[in-house]
Design a protein around this motif. Sequence first.
Motif: not given
Length: 504
Positions: A497-504
């Motif tokens: 579960x992430x709030x990221x917009x893509x892989x870092x």
Amino acid sequence: MSAISAAALLHAGNLHPRELLDACIARSRAFDGEIGAWIRMYPEVAYAAADAAADRLRRAGRDGVPESPLCGLPIALKDIFAVSGLPLTASSRVLEGNIAAGDSGVWSRLRDAGAVLLGHVHTDEFAIGVATPQVGNPWNTDFSPGGSSGGSAAALAARFVPLSVGSDTGGSVRLPASACGISSIKPSFGRVTTSGMIPLTPTRDHVGVLGRSVADAALLLEVVAGEDASDPATLLGPPLAGEGFATAVRGGADPLGGVRLGVPDAAVAKLPVPLRSLFDGLLDTARTLGAEIVSVVAPAEPASMATGDMVEIGTYHRQFSDRLHLYRPERLPALAAAAAGLAVPAAEYFGLERDRLRFQYDYNRMFVDHDLDAVVYPGTFVDGARRDEFLEYTVSAGVQGDVMWANYAGAPVVSLPVGRSSATGIPFGVQIGARAWQDREVVALAVELQDALPAWRDVPPLAAAPREIPAVSVVAPGPGPDPTNTRDARAPILPAITTATGPS
């Protein structure tokens, strides 16, 4: 009374928990004949809990110490939450005679807060479907209350209890909230423990809380949310911060000033005219409060996830392979698909989890690209459903509304009623969703909106329909070891579960 009003009277000593319990039991027995929300009630357990709550409230008043706001409030549990020594059947003949071996994490928190368990309410069998056909909608019992938490919503709408607990795997508290004219909160994945809950698909099962108002539901969420060592999913996100969930408005001329609400055009386009009118009215109210409405294109939900759902359903239900004849006939196609899902290679299953993560990136990117605070979806696009409609559909099908986005994203969603259809008279609600872990923010936003929308105060005109509701006492717990007294109830993996917009 709302839950908040009842709690205030209980804490002030102006209402005894037994008096409130008496009223709930009397009303249930007088009106549940046509609705059928209760599967079992536990008067002996409830009155003992009410007396214990009265003692707690008396001591708190004497000593000047705070007590839980839920102390003395009657609660209804969906029939998938274990309570030690009491039946747990998921509204299915498959589990007839099953006795819980321990307490679910949710009930443990409620019990410790002094809540009064009045009984278990019906679910669509094993929480699989969207109709809960054994329950009538209090607004018109020829219609469905929605599913799978139909009993939880119907008991609230009929004023049998001030609060109830359900679950949401694919809209299962949001669809009933819309159909019954009450409020619900599906928190972020892992915010509330699912330990001791009969699962549907563990990687997207969410506990949901229901109240007549958003503030009532928030009162309940405040108690059940938090970490649980028995459920590693509750350790996934950041700790809850702040003073508590909002239960009152901030006030002012434009309390939503600066708030940007995204509206997915494709979801709104599916609405029939009477529901579109109500939805547009909600948007007009939001604008009046200062919000800006932004049209957005929501990301497509990955079709591959349905395969993962079947794998998880099959993993749990294979233990009942010798009892297939006891399921409702309309469940058999879904169970056959679930059994076939067990043949999916592990590598493919984990590929499906990667699809889920990509969807979360896309969902989060929609918020960032449009600078959104929340999204607003219709609560359903069905203007009332007869009790025999949608029987064969599972919560994975999405036939009644756009709901799966929130379960795949693990995002918090508040549902609130906005009015009743001019065509059917059945209530209609909206979903207000945010990004994962923004539970407090989306609740506060919804409280402001609901304060300007009085529909939640509407009461269905019930006709007298007496019923002898089965009353059950505590017996020896089942052997376990899982609190549900069944096998494979724990999630085999934890989704990202992430709030990221893509892989870092």
